[in-house]
Every structure is written in C-alpha cells, then in structure tokens.
Design an enzyme around this catalytic site. Structure first.
Site, short mmCIF file in Angstrom:
data_model
loop_
_atom_site.label_atom_id
_atom_site.label_comp_id
_atom_site.label_asym_id
_atom_site.label_seq_id
_atom_site.Cartn_x
_atom_site.Cartn_y
_atom_site.Cartn_z
N ASP A 128 0.81 -1.21 0.00
CA ASP A 128 0.00 0.00 0.00
C ASP A 128 0.84 1.27 0.00
O ASP A 128 0.30 2.36 -0.16
CB ASP A 128 -0.94 0.01 1.21
CG ASP A 128 -2.32 0.52 0.87
OD1 ASP A 128 -2.72 0.39 -0.30
OD2 ASP A 128 -2.99 1.06 1.77
N ASP A 154 -11.38 -5.92 10.64
CA ASP A 154 -11.50 -7.37 10.64
C ASP A 154 -12.70 -7.84 11.46
O ASP A 154 -13.48 -8.69 11.02
CB ASP A 154 -10.20 -8.00 11.16
CG ASP A 154 -9.62 -7.23 12.34
OD1 ASP A 154 -10.38 -6.45 12.95
OD2 ASP A 154 -8.43 -7.38 12.63
#
Length: 1002
Positions: A297, A730
């Site tokens: 990223d 998550d």
C-alpha cells in the site's frame, strides 16, 4: 460294519446354493473382532466315534458385510468349475473350506475360530486394514476380486471432539452455582446499605452489578466449548486419488489465493515479508491451484525488488523443502532452529543440500539488506545521466552556453531496466508519493504448468531428480492512490486485492496473512480445506486459525500470547455460530465476501425469533417467492448464474470480467456431491481443467479494478468485501457475515498453522490493545471496553475506604464474608476447570488476569474516551509516544522488553498505584494512632488495595526497566499525586480535633 452315508461334495452344495442358508447354531465375536457364524448342513455326517458335539469337518464361515477385516483365501479355496451363473453378494461372502483335520478351525481351549491356523492352512493373506491377496489370485470364487473388499464407505473430513463430561459437567454446574450465589450476594448487598457511607456503598453496588453483567456475557458462550479434528488422509483419498471421474489422480481441490498486506518497508522490513512469501510458495498444496499476492500500500520500490529477489531464491528453496520435507518453510525460522536439523532426515544428500541452501540464503539476506543503498546509487547514476543529457540539450538550444538559471532535473527513483518507478519515490513528487501514485501490478512468477515439471540431477548444484520444481503464481499489487479519495487503509487494500485476484486466478478461497505471520505448518491450508469441503461446508464463511507468536519473553509479562482468548474464548465461540475474525490467519470463502447469503439461509421473525422461513435471496428464490422444489434442487447442482445481483454495476462495479468470475468462484467452492446427504455440491472431477494463461487484456483489466475510482457508487466496503469505517475492520467484517447467516469454524492444528511476532514492550502492547478496543463490534467484546470505567472506579474504592476510615459494607459480618468466600471458591474452581478443557497453563491464566486490569485501566479507558469524543464532538485523539529510551543491550533478544516509552496511557494505572500506596500508609497511621482502632475496616481496605497492586505488578516492573530503576517522571508524578490527594482529602474531611480558632482542644 455299517457304512456311513456318503458325504455331500462341494458340487452338491453349490448346486443347492439357491436354498436358504442353514440356521446358525454357533456364533461368536472372536478376539480379533470378527463376527463368525458357524453352521452345519443337516445331512452332513461325521464318521468315527471320536466326534463330539462341537467338532465339525466342514464349516460355512459367514463374513460380515463390512469392508474391513475380511479375510480371503487363495490356493486353499476351491470353487466349482462348472458354475456359470454369477453369484450374488451373499454367495460371494460364503467360502467353504474342507480339511481332513476335524479340529483345524477350533482352538483347543476356547472353541473360537482359529484365524492363525486358517491363514496357515488356506495360505490366506492379511493386508493393513483390509483383506488382501496377490494380483495373480485376483479372480476368486466365481468373480470375487479385491475391489469388492476395498470399496470404502463415505468418510467425513472433519469431526467434533467433545470435551470430556467429567470436566464439562462440573464446569457447567459451577457456573450455575456461581450465578445463584452471585444473585443472592447482590440481593443482600442492595438490601443492606451502609448508612455510614452511602456514597461508597452506591459506587460499589453499581460497579458490582456491571461486573456481574459483564461476567455473564463472558461466561455464557463458554457453556459449549468444542474441539475439532481433521482427516487429511480422507481429504487426499477423496480429491487426489485416481477414480472413474479422475483417471490421472490429478488434484480436484479448489484454488486458494493467499493475500499478504504491507504498507511501509521502514516499519515492516522487506526481509520479514520475503520470508513470509517463501513460506507461502513452499506450502504443501497443489501448485497449480495456489496463487500468492502481496499488497504494497506504500508503493515502495524496496518492497518490489525484495519480492523479486525472493522469487528467484524460491527456485531453490521450494524444491528443497519438498525434497526433504522441511518444517517450517520460512527459511529464517528454519535456519534459526535450535534442535538437530538432521532428525528424521533419511536422504544421504540432506546435509550437503542444507549447507548449500543455507549459503544461498545468507547471500539472499545480504542482497536484501543492500537493496536500499543499491537503489539509491542506481537513482543517482540515472539522475546524473539525465542531468548531463538535459545540459547538452540546453547548450545546443542556447548556442553552446548553459542558460543563466541552469537546468532543473527531477530527482526520480529508477527501476533496474532504466525506467521511472511508477510508485513512491525517495524524494516524493506529484504522481509519485505515498498518497498519489499509479496502480502497479506485476506477475513475478507465472502461472505454473498443469503437469508436474521434474527436476534433474544438476539444478544449481542440487539434485532435484523426481522433485516437482514448479513455483506457484505470485503477483505484486499496489493499488492506485490519488488525492481527494478516501482509500480506507488496510480494508481498501484488501478489497483491491480481492478484485485483482478474481480476474487473475479467482481462487474459491482466500487466505489472509499479515506480512510478519508466516505459514508454520505446511499442511495448514489442507487442514482448513477439510472444513470447507466437508458436508455442510458450503455454509462456512471463514476458517479462523489461532494466532501464535515467537520472540515473546519466557515469562510473557504482558500476556502477549493471549492464550486465554485464543484457546478459551475462541474455542467456546466455536460451539455457537463460530469465532470472530481477528485480522490474520483466516481462510475466507470468496463468495461470502461478496455479500451473498449462505445456501439454505433462514430468516427469523417474531419477538423471540421463533418464526423461521427461507431467506429471500438470489440463487434459491431467483427473484420470486413461489419457486418449486424441483428448481431449488436444480439450483443446488448448477453453477450460480441467475442471481439478480450479478448484473448490478452499482453493487460490484462496472467490470463485467470481474462479475463473470463470481458464479465460477461460488461453484468451485462447493463440496463434492459424493454422498446423498451433501447438499449444494459439485460433481467429482469438475476442477481438473487447467487455468488459462494470463494475457495482456486480462492484466489490464486487473489494473483497472484497483484504480481509486472503481469503488465509486458501489457497495464495496459497505456490504461487499472488508467493511470500512472502523479501526478494526477485521472484527466488523466477520460480524457482517455472521449477521447474514454464515457460520465460521475455529481450526486448532496439532502443529501451529501460522506464527508471527507480537510487541513485548509495554507501550507497544497497550497501543495494540487500544486499537483493538476502538473497533469492537460484538456484544461481549463491545461491552468489554466500557467495563474499564467501572474498573477504574473500583480500583480507587479501596483507597477511598482507607482515606475515609469507612468500608463498602457496614461491617465485616458473617454474611458478607460467607458470600465473598463462596464467590471466590466457585470462581477459582471455574478457572481451574477452564484451564483444564482449554489446555492453557495456570501462569498464562494469571498473566491474563493481571493484564486484564492493566489494559482495562489504560487502553480500554482511552478507547472509551476516544469514542465518546468522536461521536459527540467529532474530535480524533491520537495517543502518541512522547519519549523513548534505547535498549542497553542490543544483542539481547528481549532488549525491547526493558525499553521505557512514555505515553499518556500510563497516567491512569500509575495514578491507581500511587493512590493505593498512599492510602495504605494513611489508613494504617490513622488506625494505629486512633483511640478506638477499627482493625476490620483497615483489614478490608488493605486487602482490596493489595489485590489491585498485585495485578499492577507487571506494569510497575515495566516502568522500572532492566535494572529496576524507576524513571524520574514516575517520582515526579507520584509526588504530585500524593500531595494533591492529601490536600484534597484534608479539605474534604478535616480532622475532628481541629477548632475554628486554630487552637487544639484536648
């Protein structure tokens, strides 16, 4: 002498085979476990006077209709050559044996069937688990062959292992007993207020009620903990063995895409990420079905070139692991093992191969460590060349003289092929910074061939003869980033990889790993696949593996292993709808990530959810509510093609190539329809075709779906993929799947599936807990941070009691002490039994209890404050490190444990420690010098203060560093708190002997 009647021959017996079998006169289960029926024909005569009631010449042995433990004879058996009609199954299980020795089949003592004598006389042979005879005797007794006995029944791939009732039943009983005792204790506390200190009584009652509620939420899921076990042999037999639908024995397992995420090579060293990648490429899974992806990223060229080096080293490392069955397959962890590397290694060239690969790995590490300097030097050379080129052009345009303002050349970062790096440059420029760069997708390891590629005797000085040297496909992905777009951090990066991988490989399952979590068990993916491919596995959205950590200090001072959560709470949740998703070490069903409901989903209505009805969604309903049962059955056996959501660009985006992959992934993720009880299955052999090779249009489409604008006006991050808007994406992602009706499974393997690193420093550990607490979504997890408010108040209550000379109850009478004793005993016994069924150690349990109080009074409290400020005022608070002291011994593996990094999270626990210490001194002084000392109140307050200080011991030890030196700031803060508390208390409650005129009355 009378002649005996003639005996029946085998021919006469076989001619009357259509008659019903004779009645069984004797039947036994022998010591070997075989059921034997012994019978005699009615017209069979036994000559001689020595025959007895139990002696027979001919026996008919009836074999049970099970595939295991069935003996068969070869030369010792005879059959009628004149028989032409084939025998049925019952006839083929009857074998008739003749012998002149009337006691051949009987033991002299017990009368049981003598298997050893039978094997010797008939020359029968036993294999392992089933009857066996050689190939030359394949046809036996009228058409019976080996395949009749080797037809194996359908076997499940997983099974539940129940907790022993002798542990679980007392555990449940004690929970009920503690609930009853807790109820009566709280009732007694409310009915008996302390009139002398109503404020203390009120604070304590509120805290105790909340603690009881929190404990109930925590303990109720633990009423039904379960263990699970997998059968890898059954998985191999079902998916990787030759069969009529798979003549070549090629793997019929579905594809798996492994995701690794990283963002900053400075914080996440490329060498660590490279070792994780190598453990993935060497995993024990069909090579053509495995694909690896790394999401960078940050768009760093350092990560890009480190991964390229890792792929080159994998050409030797992966076949080496396959040849010698290496565990673990992370080279750094493998070569750092302290045990004997030659244990259980049998090949003569192992030592030579290991020495050569170790030397190659050392050179690989040196190359990785030298990449930053190499890339910078290369950039300087190319930039200097560009500058000289620009100067020459400028001179040509200016009559051979440089312009007065000189020549300006952009300091770019260059790739090895002499082109500009499209990602982030060392000197950030527009279009080349962390938040502003193009999308990058590079296939570093191509799609492997379908058939194995065997190595030769000279593969880089290694002999890989008979070893498959193929390497799985690997792709480097860095999504496009532009100013003005919300990229949603890790969740956005994961969604980009979901779309890119769907176009490139479209594995039916996705394994998500952090860059520092490597595969420790090479069969971990197959262990998870056992659950997904088992009966009912099509309703499982993900398989969560426990997190295991390396590099933790031996005492685990700050409960970094977190075994109480991973071995206790998660195993208990597995007995309900399934464990939560914890961010790494999780295998997802791709179809579930796309926001669809599970097969055979139900909707519940009514006040208590008592009304159940089939859910209305695409594949089973096809947009209507009156579909017939026949169409439902057909939809369970055909690929998903009629779901109305597939044609909605506003849901998945405008890439038709991506949308076309969704029904394929759903179909390939189904279990085998090899049993009538398997619903929503696929036929065997459906996944044997090779993957098409990647071409330029396919890669271009994959780059398009990772662009920053692709998710505009879609449901990505809202209903599809990883969910946006939370620090812990998550937990929320798993919660959304459970909310749609999916269930998850917790897979604990004998050998740890994955291992990673965890912060052993106190400050880093608290910041990790802070991040988890800010994103809690489940009820029992989401309420957990709010407990910190009541926990902080309760930690100050002992000090307030000592300061005031009062207590939370009127007096320490027998009722209070009895309730307290019962609650303590039941809690201790519950904890011991929980340790028993979960397998954790007592020291681990105690460390968890200590850090529960440390984290509850620091990180969880900060998370609650941060959440309130964000909701009410929209203010974001960042708890950053304010000071840092370096470790004194850099050679010490645990040097980071003793580093003191001051942070605002230390304020509340340190205040609690100082206030309780000061309170003990003040309380003891008041009692000792009092005219009428009240020792019971001092004892009660001191006991609870010591309870708090005992739990805070690891925190105090962490502040002292390696040599027990207390930082100066601790002394300063302690003095300030002590003076402030003392002055405040004197103001609120002045001594009784102080008069208004300043005199002292005696």
């Amino acid at each position: 002498m009378a002649s005996s009647p003639p005996k029946k021959t085998l021919n006469s017996q076989s001619s009357s085979i259509s008659r019903p079998p004779p009645a069984v006169k004797f039947g036994r289960r022998t010591s070997s476990g075989r059921s034997v029926s012994l019978s005699r024909d009615d017209d069979m005569d036994v000559p001689g006077d020595s025959s007895s009631q139990t002696d027979y010449i001919n026996y008919t042995v009836h074999m049970p209709p099970t595939p295991d433990n069935q003996p068969a004879g070869s030369s010792g058996s005879t059959s009628d050559p004149n028989r032409s009609a084939p025998r049925n199954k019952m006839e083929r299980r009857l074998s008739v044996m003749k012998s002149n020795n009337k006691s051949m089949l009987l033991r002299s003592q017990t009368g049981d069937f003598d298997h050893n004598r039978w094997l010797f006389e008939s020359k029968g042979k036993y294999g392992i688990g089933n009857a066996f005879w050689s190939e030359e005797d394949d046809n036996y007794d009228g058409g019976v062959n080996m395949s009749d006995f080797l037809d194996k029944p359908w076997k499940p791939l997983t099974r539940k292992v129940q907790i022993p009732a002798k542990v679980l039943s007392p555990y449940r009983l004690l929970i009920v007993c503690r609930l009853v005792v807790l109820f009566f204790f709280l009732w007694w506390r409310i009915a008996n207020p302390n009139e002398d200190a109503m404020w203390l009584w009120g604070l304590s009652i509120v805290c105790e009620l909340w603690f009881a509620f929190s404990w109930i939420l925590d303990i109720l899921p633990k009423l039904n903990p379960i263990n699970r076990a997998t059968d890898l042999a059954a998985l191999h037999d079902k998916f990787e063995q030759p069969s009529p639908s798979n003549p070549t024995g090629r793997s019929d397992l579905p594809g798996v895409d492994v995701f690794v995420s990283t963002a900053d090579p400075d914080k996440e060293p490329p060498l660590v990420t490279a070792n994780t990648l190598l453990s993935i490429l060497a995993v024990d899974y069909p090579i053509e079905k495995l694909s690896a992806y790394i999401s960078d990223d940050g768009g760093a060229i350092l990560t890009f070139e480190a991964m390229a080096e890792a792929v080159r080293f994998a050409e030797y490392w992966v076949p080496f692991c396959r040849k010698h069955d290496i565990e673990p397959r992370n080279p750094d962890s493998y070569f750092s093992l302290k045990k004997d590397p030659t244990k259980n290694k049998k090949k003569h060239d192992f030592v030579k191969d290991r020495r050569w690969v170790k030397r190659e790995y050392d050179e690989f590490k040196v190359r990785i460590n030298g990449l930053p300097d190499q890339i910078k030097k290369r950039a300087e050379q190319f930039n200097m060349r560009e500058e000289l080129k620009e100067r020459r052009i400028a001179k040509e345009k200016n009559g051979g003289v440089l312009p007065p303002d000189g020549v300006e050349v952009v300091k770019a970062t260059w790739m090895a092929d002499g082109t500009h790096w499209p990602g982030t440059w060392f000197e950030p420029k527009p279009d080349h910074s962390k938040g502003d760069h193009a999308g990058i997708l590079q296939i570093m390891s191509k799609v492997p061939e379908l058939e194995p590629v065997m190595g030769g005797p000279n593969e880089g000085a290694l002999d890989f003869t008979g070893i498959d040297i193929r390497v799985p496909m690997f792709a480097y992905v860095s999504r496009e980033k532009r100013p003005g777009f919300d990229h949603n951090k890790k969740a956005g990066a994961m969604n980009g990889m979901v779309r890119a991988s769907a176009i490139l490989s479209n594995g039916a399952f996705i394994l998500n790993l952090d860059c520092d979590h490597y595969i420790y068990n090479s069969k971990a993916i197959k262990e998870g696949m056992c659950f997904m491919m088992d009966r009912g596995g099509d309703r499982i959205c993900y398989i969560q593996f426990p997190q295991r950590f390396e590099g933790i200090d031996p005492s685990d001072r700050y409960a970094n292993h977190n075994t109480v959560f991973f071995d206790g709470n998660m195993r208990a949740l597995d007995g309900l709808q399934g464990p939560v998703y914890v961010g790494t070490g999780c295998m997802f069903r791709r179809y579930a990530l796309y926001g669809f409901n599970p097969p055979r989903a139900n909707e519940y209505s009514g006040v208590f959810g008592q009304d159940k009805a089939p859910a209305m969604y695409g594949r089973t309903q096809s947009g209507a509510s009156q579909n017939s049962q026949a169409s439902d059955i057909e939809s369970d056996t055909q690929p998903l093609t009629d779901d109305p959501d597939l044609g909605l660009p506003k849901k998945f985006g405008n890439s038709t190539v991506f949308t076309d992959t969704i029904p394929v992934a759903e179909y390939q993720g189904r279990p085998l329809a090899d049993h009538m009880s398997v619903k929503n299955g696929r036929p065997p052999g459906a996944l044997l075709l090779p993957r098409p090779p990647l071409d330029a249009p396919t890669v271009a489409e994959a780059i398009a779906v990772i662009s920053c604008w692709y998710e505009d006006n879609t449901e990505w991050g809202d209903r599809i993929g990883w969910i946006y808007g939370s620090v812990t994406e998550d937990v929320v992602t798993g919660y959304r799947m459970h909310n749609r009706g999916w269930r998850s499974v917790y897979c604990i393997t004998k050998r740890d599936a994955f291992r990673g690193t965890a912060p052993i420093n106190l400050t880093d550990r608290l910041h990790q807990v802070l991040r988890w607490a800010t994103g809690s979504a489940y009820l029992n997890v989401g309420i957990y941070p709010f407990t910190s408010i009541f926990l902080v108040v309760y930690c100050f209550l002992p000090a307030l009691c000592l300061f005031s000379g009062k207590f939370i109850v009127q007096s320490l009478d027998i009722h209070f002490l009895s309730y307290l004793l019962c609650i303590t005993i039941t809690l201790t016994l519950i904890s011991l039994l929980e340790v028993k069924w979960s397998g954790i150690g007592l020291e681990e349990w105690w460390r968890n209890e200590q850090f529960w109080l440390i984290g509850g009074t620091s990180a969880h409290l900060a998370a609650v404050v941060q959440g309130f400020l964000k909701v009410i005022a929209g203010i974001e608070i960042s708890f950053t490190l304010t000071s840092k002291s370096a470790g004194e011994d850099e050679d010490d593996v645990f040097a980071d444990l003793y580093i003191v990094k001051w942070t605002g999270l230390f304020i509340m626990p340190l205040t609690i420690i100082v206030v309780n210490l000061v309170a003990i001194v003040i309380g003891a002084s008041r009692t000792i010098y009092s005219v009428i000392p009240q020792w019971n109140k001092l004892l009660g307050g001191t006991f609870f203060s010591m309870w708090v200080l005992t739990h805070m011991y690891p925190f105090a030890k962490g502040l002292m560093g390696r040599r027990g030196k207390v930082p100066t700031i601790v002394y300063v803060w302690s003095g300030l708190v002590s003076i402030t508390v003392s002055l405040l208390w004197i103001t609120i409650s002045p001594p009784d002997d102080v008069t208004g005129g300043g005199g002292i009355s005696v």
